[in-house]
Design an enzyme around this catalytic site. Structure first.
Site, PDB file in Angstrom:
ATOM      1  N   SER A 148       0.854  -1.195   0.000  1.00  0.00           N
ATOM      2  CA  SER A 148       0.000   0.000   0.000  1.00  0.00           C
ATOM      3  C   SER A 148       0.886   1.239   0.000  1.00  0.00           C
ATOM      4  O   SER A 148       2.082   1.165   0.341  1.00  0.00           O
ATOM      5  CB  SER A 148      -0.857  -0.013   1.269  1.00  0.00           C
ATOM      6  N   TYR A 161      -3.884  -0.817   9.849  1.00  0.00           N
ATOM      7  CA  TYR A 161      -3.623  -0.987   8.409  1.00  0.00           C
ATOM      8  C   TYR A 161      -2.215  -0.479   8.079  1.00  0.00           C
ATOM      9  O   TYR A 161      -1.443  -1.156   7.381  1.00  0.00           O
ATOM     10  CB  TYR A 161      -4.681  -0.228   7.600  1.00  0.00           C
ATOM     11  N   LYS A 165       0.756  -2.825   6.638  1.00  0.00           N
ATOM     12  CA  LYS A 165       1.317  -2.647   5.296  1.00  0.00           C
ATOM     13  C   LYS A 165       2.773  -2.170   5.359  1.00  0.00           C
ATOM     14  O   LYS A 165       3.571  -2.506   4.472  1.00  0.00           O
ATOM     15  CB  LYS A 165       0.461  -1.679   4.478  1.00  0.00           C
TER      16      LYS A 165
END
Ligand code: NAP
Length: 256
Positions: A148, A161, A165
């Site tokens: 990401s 998140y 990532k």
């Protein structure tokens, strides 16, 4: 000279291929010649049609990647159906949005488990399999992690998140360090802002949507098909000497 980007005769295992980026990657790899095993929770009916329309074989494997329970079975079922596996795409992932000050342990654990822990143990099971299979020692397996922009940047209201990532970019490097000499390539793709379920909340917020678009040099959201070329490259022999990178496919976002 043979086409270095051809995936003729290769078998790909891709997670979360029923929709979004996983579906687009599965279809692009099939169009480059690979057979596809799709592992996930939801039935990948549409993806199956697209892969078969490209003339490739398709296998659906039911698996919930909320825990590591299914990882060995997923590799085993792929090999049972196709005789081997050559390429792994770790695509399945989730996001939970809330202010960090009140972020819950449940939202932390769910995201870290699916996006990082399960990816590690599925990748380990895949690597054991390709090492057992052997083959050309310069190229026995390819692993592509879907990372990401938050492998590079902090983001906002997505602490687990971003941790997962950013961790995935690190994992990509350590596994490349350990496995490059075995003929396994480990790389990642960092999609920018793509039009999928994962980003629906952002597109529905008029202010966020406008500020995101204003920063993307390409001037548009990515469409899932925009990821295909990078995936084919990293899955192919053209990338035999590419190791440990996280390749942005972001319409120029990180260049800004
Ligand atoms: P998506 O449409 O929400 O797809 C996510 C996929 O992951 C779905 O196939 C989903 O299956 C699967 N998945 C989630 N939890 C699972 C579980 N416990 N077990 C099995 N499968 C599970 O989102 P997407 O945008 O295509 O996301 C794909 C990957 O790209 C993710 O890793 C995401 O973090 C990453 N990414 C996306 C963007 C973007 O802009 N869209 C940007 C950067 C990175 P179900 O349908 O069954 O839930």
């Amino acid at each position: 000279m043979a086409n270095p980007f051809s995936l003729e005769g290769k078998v790909v295992l891709v997670t979360g291929a029923n929709t979004g980026l996983g579906q687009a990657v599965a279809v692009a790899l099939a169009e480059a010649g690979a057979d596809i095993a799709a592992a996930g929770r939801s039935a990948p009916t549409e993806t199956q049609g697209l892969v078969e329309a490209a003339g490739r074989r398709f296998l659906s494997i039911k698996a919930d990647f909320g825990s590591i329970e299914p990882v060995q079975r997923v590799v085993d079922e792929t090999v049972a159906a196709f005789g081997k596996v050559d390429i792994l795409v770790n695509n399945a992932g989730i996001i939970r949005r809330a202010d960090s000050i009140e972020f819950s342990e449940a939202d932390w654990d769910a995201v870290m488990d699916t996006n990082l822990k399960v990816v590690f143990f599925l990748t380990q099971a895949f690597a054991k399999q390709v090492i057992k299979q052997g083959g050309d020692p310069a190229s026995i397996g390819k692993i592509i992690n879907i990372a990401s922009l938050l492998s590079f940047q902090g983001g906002i209201r997505v602490p687990s998140y971003t941790a997962s990532k950013s961790g995935l970019a690190g994992l990509t490097k350590i596994l490349a360090n350990e496995w490059a000499s075995k003929g396994i390539n480990v790389n990642a793709i960092a999609p920018g802002y793509f039009d999928t379920n994962n980003t629906e909340a952002l597109r529905n917020d008029a202010d966020r949507n406008a500020s995101i678009l204003a920063r993307i040099p390409a001037g548009r959201w990515g469409q899932p098909g925009d990821l295909g070329g990078a995936a084919v490259f990293l899955a192919s022999r053209a990338a035999d000497y590419v190791q440990g990178i996280t390749l942005p496919v972001d319409g120029g976002w990180l260049a800004r």
